[in-house]
Design an enzyme around this catalytic site. Sequence first.
Site, short mmCIF file in Angstrom:
data_model
loop_
_atom_site.label_atom_id
_atom_site.label_comp_id
_atom_site.label_asym_id
_atom_site.label_seq_id
_atom_site.Cartn_x
_atom_site.Cartn_y
_atom_site.Cartn_z
N LYS A 90 -20.47 -20.41 -7.80
CA LYS A 90 -19.84 -20.31 -9.12
C LYS A 90 -18.38 -19.90 -8.97
CE LYS A 90 -21.02 -20.39 -13.60
NZ LYS A 90 -21.95 -21.29 -14.26
N TYR A 134 0.86 -1.19 0.00
CA TYR A 134 0.00 0.00 0.00
C TYR A 134 0.89 1.24 0.00
CZ TYR A 134 -4.30 2.64 0.76
OH TYR A 134 -5.35 3.50 0.61
#
Length: 750
Positions: free
Chosen positions: A92, A37
């Site tokens: 899924k 970051y």
Amino acid sequence: MGLDEDALDYHSRDPPGKIEIATTKPTNTQRDLSLAYSPGVAAPCEAIAENPEDVFTYTAKGNLVGVVSDGSAVLGLGDIGPEAGKPVMEGKGVLFKRFADIDVFDIELDADDVDTMINSIRAMEPTFGGINLEDIAAPECFEIERRLREEMDIPVFHDDQHGTAIISGAALVNAADIAGKDLADLDIVFSGAGASAVATARFYVSLGASIENITMCDSSGIITETRAQHEDLNKFKQEFARDVPEGDLADAMDGADVFVGLSVGGIVDEAMVQSMASDPAIFAMANPDPEIDYETAKQARDDTVIMATGRSDYPNQVNNVLGFPFIFRGALDARATEINEAMKVAAAEALAELTRQDVPDAVVKAYGDQPLQFGPEYIIPKPLDPRVLFEVTPAVAKAAMDSGAARKDLDLDAYTERLEARLGKSREMMRVVLNKAKSDPKRVVLAEGDDEKMIRAAYQLVEQGIAEPVLLGDADEIEATRRRFGLEFDPIVVDPETADVEAYADRLYELRQRKGITRREAEELVRDGNYLGSVMVEMGDADAMLTGLTHHYPSALRPPLQVIGTAEDAEYAAGVYMLTFKNRVIFCADATVNQDPNADVLAEVTRHTADLARRFNVEPRAAMLSYSNFGSVDTVGTRKPREAVAKLQADDRVDFPVDGEMQADTAVVEEILNTTYEFSELDDPANILVFPNLEAGNIGYKLLQRLGGAEAIGPMLVGMDKPVHVIQRGDEVKDIVNLAGVAVVDAQQE
């Protein structure tokens, strides 16, 4: 508890749901965080701003798919809304990750109209490498997919339409072949006229079926031109209106070659099946109850009925998981702008072709040891077949490149190897050896050649160009097995009972006459595959040998040790297992041969194991294991590995780092090795672990395999004068093929 209760418990267990986000880079230190970051993240941001294509280099976009739904047509549940559909979308994502290592964000949209759906999905293009549309009602789904494909520059795929089309299309290709019928001549009847049925009918035309031969039925009967003129049929149904008399499903099925059910359960009876043409194909794919159940359809007539359903408890399950993970994998890796018709056809054809290949033992076991061989009961691969990844995916990527959809050119051979490596480090390591073997195949004797697994392994060795196998065993039995499995090859067979083995008996007598073997006994022994194979290798009529599939290890090892013996620079043989973890490979020795080795044996085993590691392109770093660290305990047992280290370090032939004695965690944990024992000769953790005795070696490798999640390859026999490997009783065909590859590379070194 019933299935529903089990499912609720499964989904509610802490943490709720089925997915989580995991980091792919270390985040253990302040520096790690500053790279992940602020302030370090600014560098890739600036690079992408300057060159947008760098988003695929510096972010996960290239492996990230959005599974998007509005919950308007969920499974068999209908319009239940986006929140209720979320478990399906998470599921899924699980399938994408499990089968093709693709990451997924599931997106459930509360959208009331087509434009809202399209605008919302299109706005997410910077995030995703592809979009999988899911459980969106027809006819809106057609328009949503069409416009998104036109307006987005990444693949958009509605699995409910195309998944069933592709998988059942593969089944159609094989069913037609088995029945001896041409695709263009098939009379095909559809029950159902929704998104999946329309897409499937269109796709069958792409495969070679004739649209004039497709009859589509909805709940009102056959879709005819007369109905199209007088009823308000949507344009998708009108596409399949035929100039035929009106009628119901029973009328349509009379004389048909193929029935495709994408409607509701229980609407087809025996009489309708009996009215079909000879050797019909029936794809009854309504879930959970097919249009006609499997047993009823099979029993309805005397000829061959090729039956497929959407259920896992019957043969030939049309399961979309055979398609979408691998289609997206190929599309993402080729950086395709779309998933076009050529890519879908390539997927179906690759699935059809895969079905004709010999099925791995692991897949057979996963499905209850039921026979899996190309024919009416096996026209599409099983979902758990790992080969789908590296058979279907490259075909899709190639079609993307050939059709101009790809923005990245792939070396397909190298790409296939990378895909195979996704299935585990062991496949990556074995690919190194198998590629070496293919460069110069050698003749390998399979001593138990009339065993079914040996015959199937021989077929794969020939097919892949790894070796020239020689099967020792009953010639008639070998031929019968070859025919039963449909293996199209002409193996070299030596039947010990009928072949002229006089010269081999002479040689065996010459070698063993002063070891208590008479000439008559030699004649009897060479009728045994282990002795015959050993003499063939010793005399140079074969380059290597595999045995042990039906024998205990010591009895299988005894003949080659007696006949071939150890190498000139070796006094001892040893058994080595290669254990592969996610990011690490370790060779464990000795795990099969020497019960209580002394320092000389340990030193020699270490040298042989280092040579073996290099055949896998691994630079060896060896550790002699004990319960002591560098003299912390001084006993007879700890002195033995310590002395072995001294012998190796004084040996000019040893050009790899070796140290010890040391405890197992010292050998494999970098922090311990380089902090507490910074004086060690090992700068990095060991990749060769030499155990102090057979008991420790066997226990150690099995604990690492079972509790550490390692995959084991072996045992690989080292120290022999010529290549011999003794496989484990009950090994699978892939294990035989792998060890044959190792044997070929051993022979190449000779």
